[in-house]
Every structure is written in C-alpha cells, then in structure tokens.
Design a protein around this motif. Sequence first.
Motif, short mmCIF file in Angstrom:
data_model
loop_
_atom_site.label_atom_id
_atom_site.label_comp_id
_atom_site.label_asym_id
_atom_site.label_seq_id
_atom_site.Cartn_x
_atom_site.Cartn_y
_atom_site.Cartn_z
N ILE A 1 0.67 -1.53 -0.59
CA ILE A 1 0.27 -0.08 0.12
C ILE A 1 1.20 0.68 0.12
O ILE A 1 2.27 1.36 0.59
CB ILE A 1 -0.75 -0.52 1.27
CG1 ILE A 1 -1.73 -1.29 1.23
CG2 ILE A 1 -1.70 1.02 1.10
CD1 ILE A 1 -2.63 -1.69 2.44
N ASN A 2 0.44 2.36 -1.10
CA ASN A 2 1.41 3.10 -0.57
C ASN A 2 0.82 4.74 0.04
O ASN A 2 -0.04 4.94 -0.07
CB ASN A 2 1.30 4.35 -2.30
CG ASN A 2 2.10 2.91 -3.15
OD1 ASN A 2 2.99 2.79 -2.49
ND2 ASN A 2 1.11 2.96 -4.63
N PRO B 1 1.37 17.12 -7.89
CA PRO B 1 1.58 15.21 -7.50
C PRO B 1 2.32 14.62 -7.61
O PRO B 1 3.32 13.78 -7.86
CB PRO B 1 0.02 14.89 -7.48
CG PRO B 1 -0.25 14.64 -9.20
CD PRO B 1 -0.27 16.26 -8.71
N GLU B 2 2.75 15.75 -9.16
CA GLU B 2 4.42 14.79 -9.64
C GLU B 2 5.65 14.43 -8.57
O GLU B 2 6.04 13.23 -8.74
CB GLU B 2 5.15 15.75 -10.35
CG GLU B 2 5.80 14.81 -11.52
CD GLU B 2 6.86 15.69 -12.24
OE1 GLU B 2 7.87 15.16 -12.88
OE2 GLU B 2 7.18 17.07 -12.60
N ILE B 3 5.42 15.36 -7.44
CA ILE B 3 6.60 14.87 -7.05
C ILE B 3 5.90 13.59 -6.09
O ILE B 3 7.22 12.64 -5.35
CB ILE B 3 7.84 16.09 -5.35
CG1 ILE B 3 8.43 15.36 -5.16
CG2 ILE B 3 6.48 16.80 -4.74
CD1 ILE B 3 9.42 16.59 -4.40
N VAL B 4 5.26 14.06 -5.44
CA VAL B 4 4.36 11.80 -4.16
C VAL B 4 4.86 11.06 -5.36
O VAL B 4 5.07 9.96 -4.71
CB VAL B 4 3.37 12.76 -4.00
CG1 VAL B 4 2.70 11.89 -3.06
CG2 VAL B 4 3.12 14.43 -2.97
N SER B 5 3.99 11.70 -6.53
CA SER B 5 3.88 9.94 -7.09
C SER B 5 5.25 9.44 -7.83
O SER B 5 5.13 8.33 -7.50
CB SER B 5 3.53 9.98 -8.50
OG SER B 5 1.75 10.44 -9.18
N LYS C 1 8.89 4.91 -5.95
CA LYS C 1 10.72 4.73 -5.52
C LYS C 1 10.61 3.70 -4.10
O LYS C 1 11.57 3.50 -3.61
CB LYS C 1 11.55 5.71 -5.60
CG LYS C 1 11.66 6.26 -6.83
CD LYS C 1 12.64 5.82 -7.82
CE LYS C 1 12.89 6.19 -9.01
NZ LYS C 1 13.68 5.64 -9.94
N GLU C 2 9.04 3.73 -3.76
CA GLU C 2 9.45 2.95 -2.34
C GLU C 2 8.66 3.94 -1.26
O GLU C 2 9.52 3.32 0.03
CB GLU C 2 9.95 1.64 -2.31
CG GLU C 2 9.90 0.76 -3.69
CD GLU C 2 8.06 0.33 -3.52
OE1 GLU C 2 7.51 0.24 -2.30
OE2 GLU C 2 7.55 -0.30 -4.82
#
Length: 297
Positions: free
Chosen positions: A60-61, A167-171, A176-177
């Motif tokens: 889960i993220n 959201p790019e940096i969060v995605s 990258k886990e």
Amino acid sequence: MSLTTNTAADRAKILSEALPYIRQFRKKTIVVKYGGNAMVDEKLKQGFARDVVLMKLVGINPVIVHGGGPQINELLDKIGKESTFIKGMRVTDRETMDIVEMVLGGLVNKQIVSLINENGGKAVGLSGKDGGLIRARKLQVVDDDPSLQASEIIDYGDVGEVASIDPEIVSLLESKEFIPVIAPVGVGEDQCTYNINADIVAGTLARTLMAEKLILLTNTPGVLDEDGNVLTGLDAKQVDSLIEQGVLTGGMLPKIDCALDAVKSGVRSAHIIDGRVEHALLLEVFTDEGVGTLIKR
C-alpha cells in the motif's frame, strides 16, 4: 513461552481477516492526516509509525499530511509571541508565519520522518513549497454577522487555502518505495508563504491522487449522533441530512466537509477515526469493524 490455544486462534483470525484487505488495497494510495494525541503520546507515535511501515511493506502507498498546532503554540509561548484569534482561527502575521514554517517544515516534519525511518520505513519529508507541490492563495473569509451594517472580509494574514496541487513529486516518491510526509505550507503566485489547514490539504491531495482512502486521525471516537453514539457508516446523503438537522456542528464540521468533498470527487471512502486508540490506522484499514466512521458516496 508458547501461545495458549485461544490466544493463537485469536491472532490467526486477525491475520486472516487482514488478507482480503491487503489484496484489495495493494498498489493503492491512502492519504492519512496525522494529528491530535497520536502526535503527542509516545506510545501512539510509535504505533502510528509501525502501522505506516507495515502498510508500505504489504504494497500500500501511504501519504502522510501532518498538523502541528500544539508545537507551534509551545514555541510561540517560549519566545513571548502573543497570538490573535478571530472566530477561533489564528491570525498569522509574517513573524508568526516564519515560526509556523520552521515548526511544521522543520521540527515536526523531521520528527515524523525519523520515527518512520527508525521503524524500518523510508520516509521523505516535504513542505508544500518543495517541487511546487502546493500552490496556495490567501484565505478570504466573509463575516456576515447580522450586527454589522455590511459584510466584511476578515484578514487572517498569511493563512491560505489550496489553489492547486502538483502531485508529480509525490508520485515519484511512491514509485521509488518512499513514504511522503508533507507539511501543510504552500506558496502563492505572489511568492508569499501560506499556512493551510492540514485537513484541507489532505483532502485535496487525496482527490488529486485519486486515492483509495482518506483517513483523518482525530481526538474523538468518530462522528457522533445526538446521543453521543458513534455513527460507524455514513453516505453523502446521510451526512448532508445530519448537517441540516444540526447534529454535526463545531470542530467536526470542517473534517466532515473535507471528507465529503473527497468522496464526492472520486476518493472511494473517507474515514474519521480515533487517533487515541493504539494502532488505529491498522485497525481501520485491515479489520471489518474499524475504529471510527466510514463515509462513502
């Protein structure tokens, strides 16, 4: 010392109960607003960190958005800075904003990151200013008090609302886990820094990421009815009805509005849970009963 037969059976039941939820939520994003007693009590802090790490380990993220009101108040008191409140909301002048940013983006954020990392996770701390994550605008509140001759706009200083989220940096961190830990501070087009309500940031982020769940940790058992009983499951129509009846009032209203906006905008479910319960996060995500109120469309 080995487990008794009854204890072993109970633990096996808990683990087997979690399995379908692990399957269901694998590779899904869950946005968690972390605040209240769970941020203060040492045992609850450790439990929260372990819950987050376990969620990540089973696929889960989790994305964490945190508050920090008590820590801000403590530092303001230490330096002798008096706060002005209008209708229960702090007026944030430029000097206070510097302290807010220092506490949220520095002290509190890094404490949470360290806690998760100590328990085996890989957390990365972010402010909403990092990577243009949170674009903000100044909060405009109109005072419609009947005693006034005309409506007035209340100036809360450097208090903002979310204009947009990139959201790019969060995605990228999720892929990258890493576990993103976000301080609710944004920057406006005027390049001013704004303090934003953490519940609002979490709800808007959940909508932007199309998260599976939005979970708000609070200091209450959940949403209560007029008799003080926890309402374990609500849909949008029931929530609207309870607001019209005046059952939902006070500090719960902003959380309800945030949860309702999220589910109406595509988040599958929102949860308002009791952060004073140890391992509340695991209990809400991986058990049938949960520990709070579930809100669905």
